[in-house]
Design a protein around this motif. Structure first.
Motif: not given
Length: 101
Positions: A83-101
């Motif tokens: 699991r990768k944690d993100i801020t609530s702002e990222v979740a709301r704005t549609g800016e979720l970009v995760q690089m799987l490493e």
């Protein structure tokens, strides 16, 4: 929640793609699980069709519907990967970009 999941690719790649090797479970339809700040599952979705982007990364669109907007932060898990944690702002704005490493 809207965004993209990316896996590093090889230079010169183009067209559709899917994960391989340790990423073999990352493909169209792979499960995306969203957790709230308490660690509870609050929504699930799936990956769309993967395609190479300008940086030759295999990129999958992700849309997870009905994510509650009252959590301080969220965790996003793709397939069986950590699991990768993100801020609530990222979740709301549609800016979720995760690089799987």
């Amino acid at each position: 929640m809207v965004g993209r999941i990316r896996i590093a690719g090889a230079p010169g790649q183009a067209g559709t793609c899917s994960g391989d090797g340790p990423w073999s479970d990352v493909d169209k339809g792979a499960l995306v699980t969203v957790y709230d700040s308490e660690g509870l599952v609050v929504a699930t979705g799936t990956l769309g069709t993967g395609a190479y982007d300008d940086a030759a990364a295999c990129t999958f669109p992700v849309i997870v519907r009905n994510v509650p907007d009252d959590s301080k932060s969220y965790g996003v898990r793709v397939g069986w990967h950590p699991r990768k944690d993100i801020t609530s702002e990222v979740a709301r704005t549609g800016e979720l970009v995760q690089m799987l490493e």
